[in-house]
Design an enzyme around this catalytic site. Sequence first.
Site, PDB file in Angstrom:
ATOM      1  N   CYS A 243     -33.550 -13.067  -3.611  1.00 30.06           N
ATOM      2  CA  CYS A 243     -32.592 -12.427  -5.274  1.00 30.06           C
ATOM      3  C   CYS A 243     -32.478 -14.079  -6.843  1.00 30.06           C
ATOM      4  O   CYS A 243     -33.681 -13.023  -6.901  1.00 30.06           O
ATOM      5  CB  CYS A 243     -31.155 -13.160  -4.849  1.00 30.06           C
ATOM      6  SG  CYS A 243     -29.985 -12.597  -5.408  1.00 30.06           S
TER       7      CYS A 243
ATOM      8  N   GLU B 104     -30.850 -12.092   4.747  1.00 27.14           N
ATOM      9  CA  GLU B 104     -29.938 -13.289   6.355  1.00 27.14           C
ATOM     10  C   GLU B 104     -29.017 -12.652   6.503  1.00 27.14           C
ATOM     11  O   GLU B 104     -28.075 -12.992   7.333  1.00 27.14           O
ATOM     12  CB  GLU B 104     -29.438 -14.872   5.298  1.00 27.14           C
ATOM     13  CG  GLU B 104     -28.737 -14.394   4.384  1.00 27.14           C
ATOM     14  CD  GLU B 104     -29.795 -14.549   2.680  1.00 27.14           C
ATOM     15  OE1 GLU B 104     -28.557 -13.859   2.014  1.00 27.14           O
ATOM     16  OE2 GLU B 104     -30.442 -13.809   2.799  1.00 27.14           O
TER      17      GLU B 104
ATOM     18  N   HIS C 185     -30.802  -9.680   0.116  1.00 28.03           N
ATOM     19  CA  HIS C 185     -30.003 -11.010   1.371  1.00 28.03           C
ATOM     20  C   HIS C 185     -30.625 -10.409   2.781  1.00 28.03           C
ATOM     21  O   HIS C 185     -29.702  -9.762   3.498  1.00 28.03           O
ATOM     22  CB  HIS C 185     -29.403 -10.993   0.908  1.00 28.03           C
ATOM     23  CG  HIS C 185     -28.388 -11.839  -0.087  1.00 28.03           C
ATOM     24  ND1 HIS C 185     -28.614 -13.340  -0.589  1.00 28.03           N
ATOM     25  CD2 HIS C 185     -28.533 -11.114  -1.316  1.00 28.03           C
ATOM     26  CE1 HIS C 185     -28.227 -13.529  -1.655  1.00 28.03           C
ATOM     27  NE2 HIS C 185     -27.756 -11.707  -2.841  1.00 28.03           N
TER      28      HIS C 185
END
Length: 407
Positions: free
Chosen positions: A283, A380, A378
């Site tokens: 990001c 994650e 993202h």
Amino acid sequence: MSQNESGTIAIPMYDKDDAVLVLEDGQVYVGEPYGALGETTGEIVFATGMTGYQETLTDPSYDRQIVVQTFPHIGDTGVNSEDPESSRIWVAGYIVRDPSPNVSNWRAEGSLDDDLAKNGIVGLSHIDTRKLVRHLRSAGVMRAGIFSGDALTDQATGALKTIEQLLEDVKNTPQMQGLSLYDEVSTKGTYTIEPCGEYEGKEPLYTVAAVDLGIKGMTPHRMAERGCRVHVVPSTITFAEIENLNPDGVFFSNGPGDPEQAGPEIELLRQVLDAGYPFFGICFGNQLLGRALGFGTYKLKFGHRGINQPVKDLTTGKVEVTAHNHGFAVDAPIGKQVDAPFENGKYGKVFVSHIDLNDDVVEGLQCVDIPAFSVQYHPEAAAGPHDAAYLFDRFCELMKNNSKEGK
């Protein structure tokens, strides 16, 4: 907003028990208070996820932003102490169409409304969020303010404030473009996440220095699941301090604000690249890699925020459904390898590795001649799909294949 017979915009009436949203362009929406009473201003943005509101609220990348949820019914599952992505709520304000009056989930420890109120987050509900989002898509994100309770009253006269008075407060709010915010959300001291899962209690396979520019809690956890010891370090760290950690790789996290204003972090990243450390950015970290390589960045009209964005990995042809939260992007050519512009190609060849299929925005960079890559979204997945989890494996492989002498 409706128009009267004369063709001018009709300003809705409101009273002291309402909550009022005022946009920078003069649009006004009247609803009900949600969360805390008071006044808040910031950049108004929208998030398209149907779930994951608790992770959204606690994502530091939302610092100084008022978040509109496009999904109408929010709050069903309440809040708990396991799902937050940081130690506090970061959004400046919160807007939902239809907040759930009941909480029904076996992990729930309280209601969203109460949690917002307890944390002083001013919100608004029961407005036409679909109409609002359509306006933001056409006009672009902008400054806005939510006003309720005493914030609607002129304390000198006791009368309700006019729209003009509320709009003045909105226009006194700083623009997001030009703001440096990562320092205010970064950790103040270093902390360490040890290997977990099948690697718990074992010597780490790799050591990572993760520069916190607004890091989400799940990110170092994803690395720890792969046998990494992760030192999460403040944004003020020096390159010498990174070297003292003797890392196998360096990571730059997500974060808020304008990447053009992150000069010290860009210089730090160039030192990391010059030293040959394997690098991974997510990001804001992707934007900083882009600028370190000599590319520009620009502000998107309304950004990407939510957990359902289609992204294509151009190195494999695979399409992933991904989680996003960004209002800026890297300006780099798509479809070809180019020399990184900084200092006449000092960092060698680079290419765009991922693109968003909705608008062809750059979603990843891959360096060819140095061990560095990044993505704009993202992997994650907190909240969101796990399609891109392989990127953490790619980082581990990069560290394995590019270990520095003496490691």
